[in-house]
Scaffold this motif. Structure first.
Motif, PDB file in Angstrom:
ATOM      1  N   LEU A  22      -0.957 -49.931  20.317  1.00 49.64           N
ATOM      2  CA  LEU A  22       0.170 -50.847  20.197  1.00 49.64           C
ATOM      3  C   LEU A  22       0.936 -50.565  21.607  1.00 49.64           C
ATOM      4  N   LEU A  23       0.933 -49.159  22.074  1.00 51.25           N
ATOM      5  CA  LEU A  23       1.928 -48.751  23.363  1.00 51.25           C
ATOM      6  C   LEU A  23       0.797 -49.231  24.324  1.00 51.25           C
ATOM      7  N   GLY A  24      -0.319 -49.463  24.290  1.00 56.92           N
ATOM      8  CA  GLY A  24      -1.109 -49.838  25.562  1.00 56.92           C
ATOM      9  C   GLY A  24      -1.038 -51.350  25.896  1.00 56.92           C
ATOM     10  N   LYS A  25      -0.544 -52.033  24.901  1.00 55.92           N
ATOM     11  CA  LYS A  25       0.007 -53.401  25.082  1.00 55.92           C
ATOM     12  C   LYS A  25       1.237 -53.659  26.118  1.00 55.92           C
ATOM     13  N   ILE A  26       1.987 -52.730  25.938  1.00 57.23           N
ATOM     14  CA  ILE A  26       3.309 -52.589  26.628  1.00 57.23           C
ATOM     15  C   ILE A  26       2.893 -52.227  28.222  1.00 57.23           C
ATOM     16  N   SER A  27       2.365 -51.047  28.023  1.00 51.22           N
ATOM     17  CA  SER A  27       1.819 -50.531  29.655  1.00 51.22           C
ATOM     18  C   SER A  27       0.523 -49.640  29.416  1.00 51.22           C
ATOM     19  N   LYS A  28      -0.287 -50.131  30.217  1.00 48.55           N
ATOM     20  CA  LYS A  28      -1.319 -48.972  30.304  1.00 48.55           C
ATOM     21  C   LYS A  28      -1.282 -47.587  30.710  1.00 48.55           C
ATOM     22  N   LYS A  29      -0.125 -47.269  31.079  1.00 48.51           N
ATOM     23  CA  LYS A  29       0.193 -45.724  31.331  1.00 48.51           C
ATOM     24  C   LYS A  29      -0.047 -45.052  30.276  1.00 48.51           C
ATOM     25  N   HIS A  30       0.259 -45.672  28.875  1.00 51.76           N
ATOM     26  CA  HIS A  30       0.329 -44.865  27.690  1.00 51.76           C
ATOM     27  C   HIS A  30      -0.946 -44.363  27.243  1.00 51.76           C
ATOM     28  N   VAL A  31      -2.189 -45.017  27.449  1.00 49.36           N
ATOM     29  CA  VAL A  31      -3.413 -44.971  27.412  1.00 49.36           C
ATOM     30  C   VAL A  31      -3.999 -43.227  27.383  1.00 49.36           C
ATOM     31  N   LEU A 112      -7.844 -51.567  24.664  1.00 53.59           N
ATOM     32  CA  LEU A 112      -8.687 -52.127  23.217  1.00 53.59           C
ATOM     33  C   LEU A 112      -9.760 -50.930  23.287  1.00 53.59           C
ATOM     34  N   PHE A 113     -10.304 -50.715  24.469  1.00 51.50           N
ATOM     35  CA  PHE A 113     -11.634 -49.924  24.289  1.00 51.50           C
ATOM     36  C   PHE A 113     -11.102 -48.333  23.566  1.00 51.50           C
ATOM     37  N   PHE A 114     -10.020 -47.889  24.093  1.00 53.89           N
ATOM     38  CA  PHE A 114      -9.905 -46.616  23.615  1.00 53.89           C
ATOM     39  C   PHE A 114      -9.363 -46.497  22.374  1.00 53.89           C
ATOM     40  N   SER A 115      -8.867 -47.541  21.701  1.00 51.70           N
ATOM     41  CA  SER A 115      -8.681 -47.476  20.267  1.00 51.70           C
ATOM     42  C   SER A 115      -9.892 -47.451  19.562  1.00 51.70           C
ATOM     43  N   LEU A 116     -10.759 -48.066  19.582  1.00 53.35           N
ATOM     44  CA  LEU A 116     -11.950 -48.196  19.239  1.00 53.35           C
ATOM     45  C   LEU A 116     -12.903 -46.822  19.623  1.00 53.35           C
ATOM     46  N   TYR A 117     -12.673 -46.336  20.618  1.00 50.39           N
ATOM     47  CA  TYR A 117     -13.224 -45.086  20.972  1.00 50.39           C
ATOM     48  C   TYR A 117     -12.708 -44.022  20.195  1.00 50.39           C
ATOM     49  N   LEU A 118     -11.454 -44.011  19.841  1.00 51.08           N
ATOM     50  CA  LEU A 118     -10.745 -42.706  19.143  1.00 51.08           C
ATOM     51  C   LEU A 118     -11.309 -42.833  17.769  1.00 51.08           C
ATOM     52  N   ILE A 119     -11.373 -44.309  17.073  1.00 49.26           N
ATOM     53  CA  ILE A 119     -11.898 -44.467  15.741  1.00 49.26           C
ATOM     54  C   ILE A 119     -13.318 -44.084  15.651  1.00 49.26           C
ATOM     55  N   LEU A 120     -14.351 -44.241  16.947  1.00 49.71           N
ATOM     56  CA  LEU A 120     -15.436 -43.594  16.822  1.00 49.71           C
ATOM     57  C   LEU A 120     -15.497 -42.108  16.640  1.00 49.71           C
ATOM     58  N   ILE A 121     -14.655 -41.418  17.184  1.00 55.28           N
ATOM     59  CA  ILE A 121     -14.642 -39.909  17.333  1.00 55.28           C
ATOM     60  C   ILE A 121     -14.191 -39.383  15.936  1.00 55.28           C
ATOM     61  N   CYS A 122     -13.260 -40.235  15.322  1.00 54.64           N
ATOM     62  CA  CYS A 122     -12.563 -39.816  14.071  1.00 54.64           C
ATOM     63  C   CYS A 122     -13.758 -40.264  12.971  1.00 54.64           C
ATOM     64  N   GLY A 123     -14.323 -41.029  13.119  1.00 52.64           N
ATOM     65  CA  GLY A 123     -15.532 -41.541  12.360  1.00 52.64           C
ATOM     66  C   GLY A 123     -16.652 -40.352  12.141  1.00 52.64           C
ATOM     67  N   MET A 124     -16.905 -39.831  13.272  1.00 52.58           N
ATOM     68  CA  MET A 124     -17.914 -38.979  13.574  1.00 52.58           C
ATOM     69  C   MET A 124     -17.612 -37.557  13.048  1.00 52.58           C
ATOM     70  N   MET A 125     -16.220 -37.113  13.419  1.00 54.26           N
ATOM     71  CA  MET A 125     -15.702 -35.868  12.662  1.00 54.26           C
ATOM     72  C   MET A 125     -15.744 -35.905  11.034  1.00 54.26           C
ATOM     73  N   GLY A 126     -15.438 -37.286  10.593  1.00 59.58           N
ATOM     74  CA  GLY A 126     -15.392 -37.355   9.091  1.00 59.58           C
ATOM     75  C   GLY A 126     -16.988 -37.102   8.600  1.00 59.58           C
ATOM     76  N   LEU A 127     -17.919 -37.925   9.489  1.00 59.81           N
ATOM     77  CA  LEU A 127     -19.305 -37.622   8.944  1.00 59.81           C
ATOM     78  C   LEU A 127     -19.911 -36.260   8.668  1.00 59.81           C
ATOM     79  N   VAL A 128     -19.517 -35.389   9.698  1.00 58.08           N
ATOM     80  CA  VAL A 128     -19.919 -33.997   9.788  1.00 58.08           C
ATOM     81  C   VAL A 128     -19.155 -33.096   8.757  1.00 58.08           C
ATOM     82  N   ILE A 129     -18.102 -33.521   8.208  1.00 55.84           N
ATOM     83  CA  ILE A 129     -17.516 -32.606   7.144  1.00 55.84           C
ATOM     84  C   ILE A 129     -17.210 -33.238   5.705  1.00 55.84           C
TER      85      ILE A 129
END
Lengths: 494, 132
Positions: A22-31, A112-129
């Motif tokens: 959401l914030l990245g839409k306004i400014s890329k500085k937030h990413v 767009l890239f980093f929102s997918l990237y973070l969800i991927l990390i979250c998914g992997m953390m979920g997988l291991v526990i």
């Protein structure tokens, strides 16, 4: 201790994914700040979880107060806590490299890239526990779908490679789901601990064997165990450099961990290793073939990244073989190798994305005289290469040593020979790369200013390169205490 | 022969699931058109949904919506209602399969923009001619 810590580890990247979008839409500085801050917080939290688990032993976290076997349970034993730390720290280090390379590769689409990237990390953390077999399927698909998206964001052949991965990955996930279905048929539950409790009377039944086969084959497709590896090389080569630096070190290793989880927490080592001992030997032989073939194919590659993907496939063979040797040394080696291989692969892909950032290509003919241009980056590559060959005091030596011990103890000399052969091939592979980087190239005119000037990796990438080289050496030098305090505790009892 | 046929008829839903799965597999392996591959993948996933739903079915089982008072009093027999859990699981699996299909279709659009075709042979030819 604070009992909400395990779920917080997952929550930081999940919430940051929405904020980044959401914030990245306004400014890329937030990413960048949101991504780094959330990963740093979950890294610290995961570290405290590991310390707590090592001190006080396994504990389970009941999500939302729904009691097992109906609710989803998170299981934090020493092994899963170790994997949680590995995932979060590798992701944090990889992000330092992904930020500049994605900014260069796809300007304007970072959020767009980093929102997918973070969800991927979250998914992997979920997988291991996670402690629930069906929840594991859902998380497996969350990580896969985000990976498909991240890979397809690349240019040229990336969408095609991603499509092949989608087809193969879906077959793998469906097989896993079928396996869970057969287990549900005979036990009537989806909680892993509950399945493990109810399953022993059915060990002789063909339904249990069918379930086990489907689960294993499904996971082997997902971890690219040779010959089910077809999707991996192109997908990881054509993906954006910022995506493969995260995906390559973690995805295959997390799936190997899941295989260990299924064998030890759902079935039992008795079922996997003793009840069908011919099959056990057969799988170790499959691992031998995987190691040898992947090493040989790696020799024929003329592109650094593609060569590295085949090294990853060979290493998957190490770990699968190590687990299926079915003795304590092999298993210790395999679990230690999960940690080491994640770090080594991270090292290689950090180096290759730094090279891609500067040169725009990783083909061997473009690497001439690279030592003058990027001495530091290639210095880190040397450390990684020594580790993957297995030269002490780098960490790769110690895990390989345990795998060799396991092979000798099991009397499986084919596996021992394959390990030694693959180490030699790795030495040839990386020596060749370094030789090219030193030489000026036959008949190639120096490109003048481009080669004379030093152009080191961008400033954000340098700390991550140095950290990973330091960690590879630090784990190697402290291998004794690391083994006795962390790995041995994490190894499930046979 | 009789026993074999009776077996087939008694468990026809499981046989259909296997047949559907093989049709999906065939399409994924054999078809050159990427859309047909994707349809094969969907058939494959649907076969698994059929398998799960079959496991929950009971002969003469009613819908699993029960009166709370009756259930607490123990008046509801588990044998009288179908098992709702596989249905719930398959709702999740349908969501997953829809998302995978969505991602695959989006990827296919990018492939079409890149190569101007969704036929695998033509794409591979283009890939070969692009590379030196």
């Amino acid at each position: 201790m604070n009992h909400n810590l395990p779920i917080l580890v997952l929550t930081f990247p999940l919430l940051a994914a929405f904020a980044v979008n959401l914030l990245g839409k306004i400014s890329k500085k937030h990413v960048a700040p949101w991504t780094l801050a959330s990963l740093a917080m979950s890294s610290v939290a995961s570290f405290f979880v590991l310390v707590d688990v090592l001190e006080n032993g396994t504990f389970t976290y009941t999500v939302g107060g729904w009691l097992p076997p109906y609710g989803v349970q998170l299981v934090l034993d020493p092994l899963s806590a170790l994997m949680l730390v590995l995932v979060s720290w590798v992701a944090l280090i990889a992000t330092f490299s992904a930020l500049p390379s994605i900014k260069k590769e796809m300007p304007g689409r970072e959020h767009l890239f980093f929102s997918l990237y973070l969800i991927l990390i979250c998914g992997m953390m979920g997988l291991v526990i996670t402690g629930d077999a069906f929840n594991l399927y859902v998380l497996l698909e969350i990580t896969s779908i985000t990976t498909y998206g991240l890979i397809a964001m690349g240019r040229g052949r990336a969408p095609l490679s991603s499509f092949n991965y989608i087809v193969m990955g879906t077959v793998g996930a469906c097989f896993y789901l079928l396996g869970v279905g057969y287990l549900y048929l005979i036990t009537g539950t989806l909680n892993m601990a509950d399945i493990a409790r109810l399953l022993p009377p059915f060990y002789e039944s063909p339904t249990a064997a069918t379930a086990f086969c489907f689960l294993m084959v499904g996971l082997w497709i997902k971890m690219a165990f040779f010959p089910l590896h077809g999707w991996l090389p192109n997908a990881y080569t054509h993906a954006p450099a910022g995506a493969s630096v995260l995906i390559a070190p973690l995805m295959t290793k997390v799936t190997v961990y899941l295989m260990i989880r299924i064998i030890f927490s759902v079935f039992s080592p008795y079922y996997a290793f003793l009840a069908h001992s011919q099959i056990q030997t057969l799988i170790v032989w499959a691992a031998v073939i995987a190691i040898i073939s992947a090493s040989l194919i790696a020799l024929s590659q003329r592109n650094l990244v593609k060569m590295l993907t085949y090294v990853v496939i060979a290493e998957v063979g190490y770990m699968v073989g190590g687990v299926w040797l079915g003795n304590i040394h092999g298993l210790t080696g395999a679990i230690f190798h999960i940690v080491n291989d994640a770090l080594m692969t991270l090292c290689f892909f950090l180096v290759s994305s730094a090279i891609l950032y500067r040169l725009g290509s990783a083909r061997f003919e473009d690497l001439h005289q690279l030592f003058r241009k990027m001495p530091l980056t290639l210095g880190v590559l040397v450390v990684g290469a020594l580790s993957v060959v297995g030269v002490p005091p780098t960490c790769g030596f110690f895990s390989k040593w345990y795998l060799l011990l396991g092979g000798i103890e099991a009397g499986h000399y084919g596996f021992v020979a394959a390990l030694i052969f693959s180490s030699l091939v790795n030495a040839v592979l990386f020596f060749r790369v370094l030789e090219i980087a030193f030489s000026s190239g036959k008949g190639v005119e120096p490109h003048g200013a481009g080669i004379a000037g030093r152009a080191e990796a961008p400033p954000l990438m340098i700390p991550s390169l140095l950290i990973v080289a330091f960690v590879l050496l630090a784990i190697g030098i402290n291998a004794g205490s690391f083994l006795s305090h962390v790995i041995r505790v994490a190894v499930p009892s046979l | 022969m009789d026993g074999w046929l009776a077996d087939l008829v008694a468990k026809y839903n499981y046989w259909i699931y296997v047949v559907l799965m093989m049709i999906g597999f065939y399409a994924m392996i054999r078809k050159n058109n990427l859309v047909k591959k994707l349809i094969g993948m969907n058939i494959f996933q649907t076969a698994i949904i059929l398998f799960f739903i079959s496991t929950g079915a009971k002969k003469g089982g009613g819908i699993p919506i029960v009166d709370k008072e009756q259930a607490l009093a123990g008046a509801v027999q588990a044998a009288d209602i179908v098992n709702p859990l596989p249905h719930v699981l398959m709702l999740t699996a349908i969501v997953v399969s829809v998302s995978v299909t969505g991602v695959a279709l989006a990827t296919m659009l990018k492939i079409y923009k890149e190569y101007g075709s969704i036929d695998e042979d033509q794409i591979l030819e283009r890939v070969k001619s692009d590379e030196p």
